[in-house]
Design a protein around this motif. Structure first.
Motif, PDB file in Angstrom:
ATOM      1  N   GLU A 104       0.842  -1.169   0.031  1.00 41.43           N
ATOM      2  CA  GLU A 104      -0.173  -0.071  -0.029  1.00 41.43           C
ATOM      3  C   GLU A 104       0.805   1.307   0.047  1.00 41.43           C
ATOM      4  O   GLU A 104       0.561   2.331  -0.818  1.00 41.43           O
ATOM      5  CB  GLU A 104      -0.924  -0.098   1.202  1.00 41.43           C
ATOM      6  N   LEU A 106       3.781   1.452  -1.324  1.00 43.19           N
ATOM      7  CA  LEU A 106       4.457   1.491  -2.543  1.00 43.19           C
ATOM      8  C   LEU A 106       3.501   2.258  -3.708  1.00 43.19           C
ATOM      9  O   LEU A 106       3.936   3.140  -4.475  1.00 43.19           O
ATOM     10  CB  LEU A 106       5.003   0.250  -3.156  1.00 43.19           C
ATOM     11  N   ARG A 107       2.138   1.824  -3.430  1.00 42.55           N
ATOM     12  CA  ARG A 107       1.338   2.302  -4.199  1.00 42.55           C
ATOM     13  C   ARG A 107       0.949   3.752  -4.133  1.00 42.55           C
ATOM     14  O   ARG A 107       0.787   4.651  -5.113  1.00 42.55           O
ATOM     15  CB  ARG A 107      -0.340   1.610  -4.233  1.00 42.55           C
ATOM     16  N   LYS A 108       1.225   4.445  -2.787  1.00 44.14           N
ATOM     17  CA  LYS A 108       1.083   5.771  -2.759  1.00 44.14           C
ATOM     18  C   LYS A 108       2.076   6.489  -3.092  1.00 44.14           C
ATOM     19  O   LYS A 108       2.083   7.609  -3.924  1.00 44.14           O
ATOM     20  CB  LYS A 108       0.718   6.083  -1.073  1.00 44.14           C
ATOM     21  N   VAL A 109       3.355   5.947  -3.109  1.00 41.54           N
ATOM     22  CA  VAL A 109       4.594   6.586  -3.573  1.00 41.54           C
ATOM     23  C   VAL A 109       4.609   6.660  -5.114  1.00 41.54           C
ATOM     24  O   VAL A 109       4.628   7.787  -5.607  1.00 41.54           O
ATOM     25  CB  VAL A 109       5.742   5.845  -3.069  1.00 41.54           C
ATOM     26  N   LEU A 110       4.031   5.822  -5.704  1.00 45.50           N
ATOM     27  CA  LEU A 110       3.930   5.639  -7.012  1.00 45.50           C
ATOM     28  C   LEU A 110       2.814   6.508  -7.709  1.00 45.50           C
ATOM     29  O   LEU A 110       2.936   7.383  -8.575  1.00 45.50           O
ATOM     30  CB  LEU A 110       3.453   4.146  -7.426  1.00 45.50           C
ATOM     31  N   SER A 111       1.737   6.755  -6.873  1.00 48.15           N
ATOM     32  CA  SER A 111       0.535   7.651  -7.181  1.00 48.15           C
ATOM     33  C   SER A 111       1.143   9.290  -7.164  1.00 48.15           C
ATOM     34  O   SER A 111       0.856  10.063  -7.712  1.00 48.15           O
ATOM     35  CB  SER A 111      -0.463   7.270  -6.384  1.00 48.15           C
ATOM     36  N   LEU A 113       4.334   9.985  -7.527  1.00 46.62           N
ATOM     37  CA  LEU A 113       5.216  10.210  -8.285  1.00 46.62           C
ATOM     38  C   LEU A 113       4.644  10.430  -9.614  1.00 46.62           C
ATOM     39  O   LEU A 113       4.903  11.348 -10.399  1.00 46.62           O
ATOM     40  CB  LEU A 113       6.121   8.984  -8.727  1.00 46.62           C
ATOM     41  N   ARG A 114       3.586   9.811 -10.096  1.00 42.18           N
ATOM     42  CA  ARG A 114       2.614  10.100 -11.198  1.00 42.18           C
ATOM     43  C   ARG A 114       2.067  11.647 -11.228  1.00 42.18           C
ATOM     44  O   ARG A 114       1.930  12.280 -12.224  1.00 42.18           O
ATOM     45  CB  ARG A 114       1.612   9.087 -11.408  1.00 42.18           C
ATOM     46  N   ARG A 115       2.006  12.246 -10.182  1.00 41.30           N
ATOM     47  CA  ARG A 115       1.328  13.392  -9.711  1.00 41.30           C
ATOM     48  C   ARG A 115       2.393  14.482 -10.278  1.00 41.30           C
ATOM     49  O   ARG A 115       2.092  15.549 -10.501  1.00 41.30           O
ATOM     50  CB  ARG A 115       0.376  13.692  -8.614  1.00 41.30           C
TER      51      ARG A 115
END
Length: 116
Positions: A104, A106-111, A113-115
């Motif tokens: 979870e 990792l998903r928040k970090v990826l999200s 980074l995408r922003r």
């Protein structure tokens, strides 16, 4: 010692007639480190291993450098372990479970980074 022909009689002598170690604690990737220096009167193969392993060395590399079959080297290493002259450390196959990040997070970090 190194460079011996693959003479079964020599292997019999080097291993004291044994053909196997008691347990399968050593594999080809096990790292061996000497904890003592060679002693007078010690078998020459032991002394050579102790000199080779002043820095960690894998079982396979020790066998290659001694030019002996791995099975013979494992017997010699087992004897050195029993005599407390070396340590053996099996390599880890990956990080410990507590070092793996939470999915979870990792998903928040990826999200995030995408922003960017």
């Amino acid at each position: 010692m190194p460079g011996h022909d693959h003479d079964p009689g020599r292997f019999y002598t080097v291993t004291g007639g044994r053909s196997r170690v008691r347990e399968n604690a050593l594999d080809l990737a096990t790292m061996i480190t000497s904890v003592t220096d060679p002693a007078p009167g010690m078998p020459s193969e032991w002394a050579h291993i102790l000199r080779l392993c002043r820095r960690p060395l894998a079982v396979a590399e020790i066998a290659a450098r001694l030019r002996l079959p791995v099975a013979v080297v494992k017997i010699l290493l087992s004897d050195l372990l029993d005599a407390h002259r070396i340590t053996a450390r099996r390599p880890t196959t990956g990080p410990p479970d507590d070092a793996i990040p939470d999915p979870e997070l990792l998903r928040k970090v990826l999200s995030g980074l995408r922003r960017l």
